[in-house]
Design a protein around this motif. Structure first.
Motif, PDB file in Angstrom:
ATOM      1  N   SER A 375       0.989  -1.498  -0.385  1.00 16.86           N
ATOM      2  CA  SER A 375      -0.298  -0.115  -0.076  1.00 16.86           C
ATOM      3  C   SER A 375       0.763   1.482   0.404  1.00 16.86           C
ATOM      4  O   SER A 375       2.084   1.088  -0.176  1.00 16.86           O
ATOM      5  CB  SER A 375      -1.134  -0.082   0.700  1.00 16.86           C
ATOM      6  N   ILE A 376       0.163   2.356  -0.449  1.00 13.50           N
ATOM      7  CA  ILE A 376       1.073   3.511  -0.530  1.00 13.50           C
ATOM      8  C   ILE A 376       0.126   4.563   0.163  1.00 13.50           C
ATOM      9  O   ILE A 376      -0.877   4.240  -0.254  1.00 13.50           O
ATOM     10  CB  ILE A 376       0.904   3.955  -2.047  1.00 13.50           C
ATOM     11  N   GLY A 377       0.984   5.179   0.795  1.00 13.63           N
ATOM     12  CA  GLY A 377       0.882   6.521   1.820  1.00 13.63           C
ATOM     13  C   GLY A 377       0.176   6.494   3.537  1.00 13.63           C
ATOM     14  O   GLY A 377       1.331   5.708   3.837  1.00 13.63           O
ATOM     15  N   ASP A 378       0.719   7.909   4.125  1.00  8.77           N
ATOM     16  CA  ASP A 378       0.892   7.999   4.947  1.00  8.77           C
ATOM     17  C   ASP A 378      -0.386   7.305   5.609  1.00  8.77           C
ATOM     18  O   ASP A 378      -1.374   7.897   5.789  1.00  8.77           O
ATOM     19  CB  ASP A 378       1.528   9.253   5.775  1.00  8.77           C
ATOM     20  N   ARG A 379       0.002   7.854   7.582  1.00  5.96           N
ATOM     21  CA  ARG A 379      -1.327   7.969   8.650  1.00  5.96           C
ATOM     22  C   ARG A 379      -1.033   8.644   9.457  1.00  5.96           C
ATOM     23  O   ARG A 379      -0.312   8.723  10.081  1.00  5.96           O
ATOM     24  CB  ARG A 379      -1.622   6.682   8.248  1.00  5.96           C
ATOM     25  N   LEU A 380      -1.712   9.366  10.096  1.00  6.70           N
ATOM     26  CA  LEU A 380      -2.136  10.320  10.829  1.00  6.70           C
ATOM     27  C   LEU A 380      -2.931  10.516  11.578  1.00  6.70           C
ATOM     28  O   LEU A 380      -4.433   9.947  11.391  1.00  6.70           O
ATOM     29  CB  LEU A 380      -2.056  12.035  10.220  1.00  6.70           C
ATOM     30  N   ALA A 381      -2.859  10.506  13.155  1.00 11.09           N
ATOM     31  CA  ALA A 381      -3.897  10.205  14.245  1.00 11.09           C
ATOM     32  C   ALA A 381      -3.709  11.438  15.645  1.00 11.09           C
ATOM     33  O   ALA A 381      -2.240  11.343  15.658  1.00 11.09           O
ATOM     34  CB  ALA A 381      -4.128   8.256  14.484  1.00 11.09           C
ATOM     35  N   ILE A 382      -4.486  12.268  15.467  1.00 13.39           N
ATOM     36  CA  ILE A 382      -4.143  12.813  16.057  1.00 13.39           C
ATOM     37  C   ILE A 382      -4.955  12.692  17.271  1.00 13.39           C
ATOM     38  O   ILE A 382      -6.148  12.757  17.744  1.00 13.39           O
ATOM     39  CB  ILE A 382      -4.836  15.020  15.781  1.00 13.39           C
ATOM     40  N   ILE A 383      -4.372  12.328  18.968  1.00 15.51           N
ATOM     41  CA  ILE A 383      -4.746  11.137  19.502  1.00 15.51           C
ATOM     42  C   ILE A 383      -4.749  12.360  21.155  1.00 15.51           C
ATOM     43  O   ILE A 383      -3.484  13.167  21.336  1.00 15.51           O
ATOM     44  CB  ILE A 383      -3.627  10.421  19.938  1.00 15.51           C
ATOM     45  N   PHE A 384      -5.676  12.483  21.377  1.00 14.18           N
ATOM     46  CA  PHE A 384      -6.381  13.266  22.981  1.00 14.18           C
ATOM     47  C   PHE A 384      -6.394  12.397  24.010  1.00 14.18           C
ATOM     48  O   PHE A 384      -7.618  12.227  23.957  1.00 14.18           O
ATOM     49  CB  PHE A 384      -6.919  14.147  23.287  1.00 14.18           C
ATOM     50  N   PHE A 385      -5.090  12.282  24.540  1.00 13.64           N
ATOM     51  CA  PHE A 385      -4.541  10.770  26.172  1.00 13.64           C
ATOM     52  C   PHE A 385      -5.628  12.189  27.167  1.00 13.64           C
ATOM     53  O   PHE A 385      -5.027  12.683  27.466  1.00 13.64           O
ATOM     54  CB  PHE A 385      -3.907  10.773  26.064  1.00 13.64           C
ATOM     55  N   PHE A 386      -6.353  11.784  27.759  1.00 11.61           N
ATOM     56  CA  PHE A 386      -7.006  12.776  28.452  1.00 11.61           C
ATOM     57  C   PHE A 386      -6.913  12.158  29.998  1.00 11.61           C
ATOM     58  O   PHE A 386      -7.250  11.160  29.944  1.00 11.61           O
ATOM     59  CB  PHE A 386      -8.760  13.187  28.378  1.00 11.61           C
ATOM     60  N   ALA A 387      -6.150  12.529  30.778  1.00 12.58           N
ATOM     61  CA  ALA A 387      -5.884  11.904  31.932  1.00 12.58           C
ATOM     62  C   ALA A 387      -6.001  12.910  33.039  1.00 12.58           C
ATOM     63  O   ALA A 387      -5.688  13.852  33.421  1.00 12.58           O
ATOM     64  CB  ALA A 387      -4.210  11.428  31.838  1.00 12.58           C
ATOM     65  N   ALA A 388      -6.035  11.848  34.219  1.00  5.80           N
ATOM     66  CA  ALA A 388      -6.769  12.940  35.444  1.00  5.80           C
ATOM     67  C   ALA A 388      -5.304  13.467  35.833  1.00  5.80           C
ATOM     68  O   ALA A 388      -4.069  13.308  35.732  1.00  5.80           O
ATOM     69  CB  ALA A 388      -6.632  12.195  36.526  1.00  5.80           C
ATOM     70  N   ARG A 389      -5.111  14.477  36.882  1.00  6.25           N
ATOM     71  CA  ARG A 389      -4.042  14.703  37.645  1.00  6.25           C
ATOM     72  C   ARG A 389      -2.972  13.872  38.003  1.00  6.25           C
ATOM     73  O   ARG A 389      -4.286  13.265  39.082  1.00  6.25           O
ATOM     74  CB  ARG A 389      -4.752  16.204  38.208  1.00  6.25           C
ATOM     75  N   TYR A 390      -2.114  13.833  37.949  1.00 10.08           N
ATOM     76  CA  TYR A 390      -1.303  12.891  38.593  1.00 10.08           C
ATOM     77  C   TYR A 390      -1.617  12.547  40.110  1.00 10.08           C
ATOM     78  O   TYR A 390      -0.920  11.462  40.176  1.00 10.08           O
ATOM     79  CB  TYR A 390       0.064  12.820  38.413  1.00 10.08           C
ATOM     80  N   ASP A 391      -1.862  13.660  41.002  1.00  8.32           N
ATOM     81  CA  ASP A 391      -1.843  13.166  42.407  1.00  8.32           C
ATOM     82  C   ASP A 391      -3.340  12.333  42.727  1.00  8.32           C
ATOM     83  O   ASP A 391      -3.558  12.114  44.044  1.00  8.32           O
ATOM     84  CB  ASP A 391      -1.388  14.305  43.455  1.00  8.32           C
ATOM     85  N   ALA A 392      -4.437  11.807  42.056  1.00 11.47           N
ATOM     86  CA  ALA A 392      -5.916  12.355  42.296  1.00 11.47           C
ATOM     87  C   ALA A 392      -5.325  10.659  42.162  1.00 11.47           C
ATOM     88  O   ALA A 392      -4.790  10.119  42.238  1.00 11.47           O
ATOM     89  CB  ALA A 392      -6.436  12.390  40.577  1.00 11.47           C
ATOM     90  N   PHE A 393      -6.367  10.532  43.208  1.00  9.97           N
ATOM     91  CA  PHE A 393      -6.812   9.118  43.844  1.00  9.97           C
ATOM     92  C   PHE A 393      -7.766   7.933  42.813  1.00  9.97           C
ATOM     93  O   PHE A 393      -9.202   8.146  43.075  1.00  9.97           O
ATOM     94  CB  PHE A 393      -7.034   8.962  45.133  1.00  9.97           C
ATOM     95  N   LEU A 394      -7.770   6.963  42.570  1.00 16.21           N
ATOM     96  CA  LEU A 394      -8.290   6.387  41.553  1.00 16.21           C
ATOM     97  C   LEU A 394      -9.177   5.208  42.116  1.00 16.21           C
ATOM     98  O   LEU A 394      -8.473   4.672  42.596  1.00 16.21           O
ATOM     99  CB  LEU A 394      -8.116   6.333  40.468  1.00 16.21           C
ATOM    100  N   GLU A 395     -10.504   5.659  41.880  1.00 18.75           N
ATOM    101  CA  GLU A 395     -11.134   4.929  42.972  1.00 18.75           C
ATOM    102  C   GLU A 395     -12.373   4.648  42.198  1.00 18.75           C
ATOM    103  O   GLU A 395     -13.624   5.308  41.447  1.00 18.75           O
ATOM    104  CB  GLU A 395     -11.573   4.447  44.387  1.00 18.75           C
TER     105      GLU A 395
END
Length: 439
Positions: A375-395
């Motif tokens: 195949s011919i051609g490039d591939r672009l993915a614009i990815i927004f990884f939405f993540a909590a603040r680093y000190d947040a407690f996940l439960e």
């Protein structure tokens, strides 16, 4: 849309299974305790939703998954989201309000990446000016081959990337100024895993000067979309908890859950906008790791959720694993949405949301197959990884029968930046988490 040749048989199967589910739900109060009854009822709903997922076939006859749609402008959006995230874990987001920024970001990045890969002297200077000198995952163009040398465990696999990919990373445009003002959240020793390099790097060339305003605008647009989605997740979880307990949902319950539990997790989120550019497959084979089986290995993401724009290139090669049985294999995601003119975004659940929802919303394993060598051609993915603040407690933020009681963690300990940090930095952050837990 193509018509599935086995549609008649599939319909009869769905009807038969739905009747079985209905009979079981009707008889279960006489046969089982109440707690088991609620579980069967929810299992019946879940099965019916999975069976109803739309699929189509490619020209070769292979089945592909048509992603469910969540319309952010619809009053029924919370229900749409709940159904999509409790079954597939992936959906198309439409009427999200970021149509222009998504299109502008894709067109500007495509133009710049294609120019950079032409390899002229000016293009090389521009590329080197925004390439991180230090090893690590931060603002700017990552070192060539950096992804091939990384690999870390997620809830659903190991994240690793094959050759021929360059990541251009953008962090919160406000982080640099906040760090300069002395905000301890950005200046503390443990914060440097995320904010050692808080200044986003931008191309200085005439061809690259449009990238900065385009990506900054898209980052802010993704923040707004993410806030709306977090509110919908809160509403959906409240609806599910009420459904299981048999209670009524108060009008403000979803808003109250969002304001009390969700908003504090993300007021200083650690989200990255990763612009992943896969070169032409013919060039990728020459890059480090270019013979890897996958462009991206089977994995789940680590944040709350991921929002992806593909521009006009589509999501070729994206596959998801439906259900909890890995032996059932992988289903290719249909690229037909690329024909839509409303710039739909692909959203998938990530590990942190799985924890917050007590397992209600599954971080679906997914991978990206290597392109056909011809195949011919490039591939672009614009990815927004939405993540909590680093000190947040996940439960888990709600408790309902059958919920998955995953171990609670500090959000920072499952982010990409932490998982790819030096052992010294990891140990320092772990010690900080332990000290915080004793207070």
């Amino acid at each position: 849309m193509a018509t599935n040749s086995g549609a008649g048989a599939s319909t009869r199967i769905i009807i038969a299974l739905s009747l079985v589910c209905a009979v079981v739900a009707y008889l279960s109060p006489f046969l089982l305790p109440i707690s088991s009854t609620s579980f069967l009822s929810r299992a019946s709903d879940h099965l019916s939703s999975v069976l109803a997922l739309k699929s189509t076939k490619t020209a070769s006859g292979d089945s592909v998954l048509v992603l469910p749609v969540v319309d952010l402008s619809s009053p029924d959006a919370a229900r749409q989201l709940d159904e999509a995230c409790s079954t597939v874990g992936f959906f198309l987001l439409v009427n999200h309000g970021a149509e222009k920024t998504a299109k502008d970001a894709a067109s500007n990045l495509n133009r710049w990446f294609q120019w950079v890969y032409e390899g002229s002297e000016e293009a090389n200077r521009d590329r080197l000016s925004v390439t991180r000198e230090k090893w690590g995952y931060g603002p700017g163009l990552q070192k060539p081959g950096h992804m091939e040398e990384e690999g870390y465990e997620t809830l659903e696999g190991v994240y690793a990337v094959g050759g021929g990919r360059q990541d251009y990373v953008v962090i919160n445009p406000e982080a640099s100024e906040r760090k300069k003002r002395g905000d301890d959240y950005y200046t503390s020793n443990v914060a440097q895993i995320w904010y050692e390099d808080a200044d986003n790097l931008w191309p200085a060339s005439e061809k690259g000067r449009t990238i900065k305003p385009a990506l900054e605008a898209h980052y802010r647009a993704m923040e707004k979309v993410s806030t709306k989605l977090m509110s919908l997740f809160a509403e959906a979880l409240v609806m599910e908890e009420a459904k299981v307990s048999g209670s009524n949902v108060t009008p403000d319950a979803g808003r109250e859950l969002y304001e009390s539990r969700f908003a504090p997790l993300v007021d200083k989120h650690t989200s990255n906008l990763v612009n992943a550019y896969h070169t032409d497959p013919r060039l990728a084979r020459l890059a480090p790791g270019g013979d890897a089986e996958y462009r991206v290995s089977p994995h789940s993401d680590t944040g709350l959720f991921t929002i992806i724009g593909y521009g006009d290139m589509g999501c070729e090669g994206l596959e998801v694993q439906l259900g909890d049985d890995p032996s059932k294999g992988w289903t290719e995601v249909s690229t037909s949405f690329g024909m839509r003119t409303d710039q739909p975004l692909v959203v998938n659940i990530a590990d942190s949301m799985t924890r917050l929802s007590g397992g209600r919303f599954r971080a679906t394993p997914h991978r990206v197959k290597k392109s056909d060598p011809g195949s011919i051609g490039d591939r672009l993915a614009i990815i927004f990884f939405f993540a909590a603040r680093y000190d947040a407690f996940l439960e888990p933020v709600v408790k309902f029968d059958g919920g998955d009681k995953r171990l609670a963690v500090r959000a920072g300990q499952i982010t990409h930046n932490y998982l790819t940090a030096t052992e010294k930095d990891k140990e320092a952050f772990d010690a900080w988490v332990e000290a915080k837990a004793k207070k």
